[in-house]
Design an enzyme around this catalytic site. Structure first.
Site, short mmCIF file in Angstrom:
data_model
loop_
_atom_site.label_atom_id
_atom_site.label_comp_id
_atom_site.label_asym_id
_atom_site.label_seq_id
_atom_site.Cartn_x
_atom_site.Cartn_y
_atom_site.Cartn_z
N GLY A 122 1.33 3.59 -0.58
CA GLY A 122 0.14 4.64 -0.57
C GLY A 122 -0.85 4.51 -1.63
O GLY A 122 -1.25 5.43 -2.09
N ASN A 130 -3.55 3.30 -1.71
CA ASN A 130 -5.17 3.44 -1.14
C ASN A 130 -5.10 5.03 -0.91
O ASN A 130 -6.09 5.69 -1.23
CB ASN A 130 -5.37 2.91 -0.01
CG ASN A 130 -5.91 1.46 -0.30
OD1 ASN A 130 -7.24 1.43 -0.66
ND2 ASN A 130 -5.41 0.54 0.27
N HIS A 173 -9.25 -3.00 5.40
CA HIS A 173 -8.86 -4.03 5.66
C HIS A 173 -8.93 -5.02 4.52
O HIS A 173 -10.05 -4.95 4.04
CB HIS A 173 -9.15 -4.65 7.06
CG HIS A 173 -8.62 -6.13 7.32
ND1 HIS A 173 -7.59 -6.25 7.81
CD2 HIS A 173 -8.92 -7.49 6.97
CE1 HIS A 173 -7.07 -7.52 8.03
NE2 HIS A 173 -8.00 -8.20 7.53
N ASN A 179 -10.66 2.56 8.84
CA ASN A 179 -9.72 1.70 8.60
C ASN A 179 -9.93 0.83 7.25
O ASN A 179 -11.22 0.47 7.04
CB ASN A 179 -9.25 0.60 9.65
CG ASN A 179 -7.97 -0.27 9.27
OD1 ASN A 179 -6.94 0.29 8.73
ND2 ASN A 179 -8.27 -1.54 9.52
N ILE A 198 -3.15 1.82 16.88
CA ILE A 198 -3.38 3.28 17.25
C ILE A 198 -3.61 3.29 18.64
O ILE A 198 -4.29 2.31 19.51
CB ILE A 198 -5.13 3.61 16.55
CG1 ILE A 198 -4.77 3.71 15.32
CG2 ILE A 198 -5.47 4.86 17.16
CD1 ILE A 198 -3.93 4.84 14.88
C1 GAR Z 1 -3.62 -2.58 1.67
O1 GAR Z 1 -3.87 -3.69 0.98
C2 GAR Z 1 -4.38 -2.48 2.82
O2 GAR Z 1 -5.84 -2.76 2.97
C3 GAR Z 1 -3.51 -2.98 4.09
O3 GAR Z 1 -2.10 -2.77 3.58
C4 GAR Z 1 -2.02 -2.36 2.35
C5 GAR Z 1 -1.64 -0.83 2.16
O4 GAR Z 1 -1.45 -0.71 0.72
N1 GAR Z 1 -3.98 -2.87 5.40
C6 GAR Z 1 -3.99 -3.82 6.35
O5 GAR Z 1 -3.40 -5.08 6.05
C7 GAR Z 1 -4.44 -3.45 7.52
N2 GAR Z 1 -4.73 -4.51 8.63
P1 GAR Z 1 -1.03 0.81 0.29
O6 GAR Z 1 0.03 1.51 0.83
O7 GAR Z 1 -0.76 0.52 -1.44
O8 GAR Z 1 -2.44 1.47 0.09
#
Ligand code: GAR
Length: 197
Positions: A12, A14, A110, A108, A94
């Site tokens: 989490g 982000n 990425h 989203n 989703i």
């Molecule tokens: C992030 O790097 C995000 O961009 C990625 O998962 C991570 C979550 O980190 N998402 C994907 O790969 C989606 N295809 P977080 O839980 O520390 O935010």
């Protein structure tokens, strides 16, 4: 006020970047109504609680079929009357019905410059492993709207990040988060909330 729900699966960071930006006034006109995780162990749920935000866990594993989960998930999300759903490291596909119902209201983040290193199988660290294996010199992150495909929706923001010699997937992941993801995800939310997208 834009009613926002954030979907998470892991640490989490982000989500934290969003919460900090709201608190510091870099995101305006937004109320975070709920954080939903598919993973009961997700630290993101603690981050939500620490900020007094409702934290909900819904795992497909608790339902007999995927259709049962998809129905219950959509019902739960509907309860919050959200204007915007933010997928911040949410690793569950989703449901189609939700994509249709919330068209142009799901975004989203990425961790690559789409259309590179995206689509089925590209998530989390795997994205950075693939970027290093291909030998790219520049990577980055993308915020995009969610449509029926995998990482195929319209792009809102992108930010490039340099790959450095001796990078490991972990080092590159961290740099992409710090320099790109934690910058463009809050920015995109603020732009949407203020009619700039
Ligand atoms: C992030 O790097 C995000 O961009 C990625 O998962 C991570 C979550 O980190 N998402 C994907 O790969 C989606 N295809 P977080 O839980 O520390 O935010």
């Amino acid at each position: 006020m834009l009613r926002v729900g954030v979907m998470v699966s892991g640490g989490g960071t982000n989500l934290q970047a969003i919460l900090d930006a709201v608190e510091e006034g870099r995101i305006t006109n937004v109320e975070i109504e709920v954080v939903i995780s598919n993973n009961p162990g997700a630290y993101a749920l603690e981050r939500a609680k620490n900020h007094g935000i409702e934290a909900v866990c819904m795992s497909p594993k608790d339902y007999e079929t995927r259709d049962d989960f998809n129905r219950a998930f959509l019902e739960k999300v509907d309860e919050y009357h959200l204007d915007l759903i933010v997928l911040a490291g949410f690793l569950v596909k989703i449901p189609e019905a939700m994509v249709e119902k919330y068209e142009h209201r799901i975004i989203n983040i990425h961790p690559s410059l789409i259309p590179s290193f995206c689509g089925v199988g590209y998530y989390g660290l795997k994205v950075h492993e693939a970027a290093l294996a291909r030998g790219v010199k520049v990577t980055g992150a993308t915020v995009h709207y969610v449509d029926g495909g995998m990482d195929t929706g319209p792009i809102i923001l992108q930010k490039a990040v340099e790959v450095q010699e001796n990078d490991t997937p972990e080092l590159l992941q961290r740099r992409v988060m710090e320099q790109a993801e934690w910058v463009i995800l809050p920015k995109a939310i603020d732009m949407i909330a203020n009619g700039m997208v």
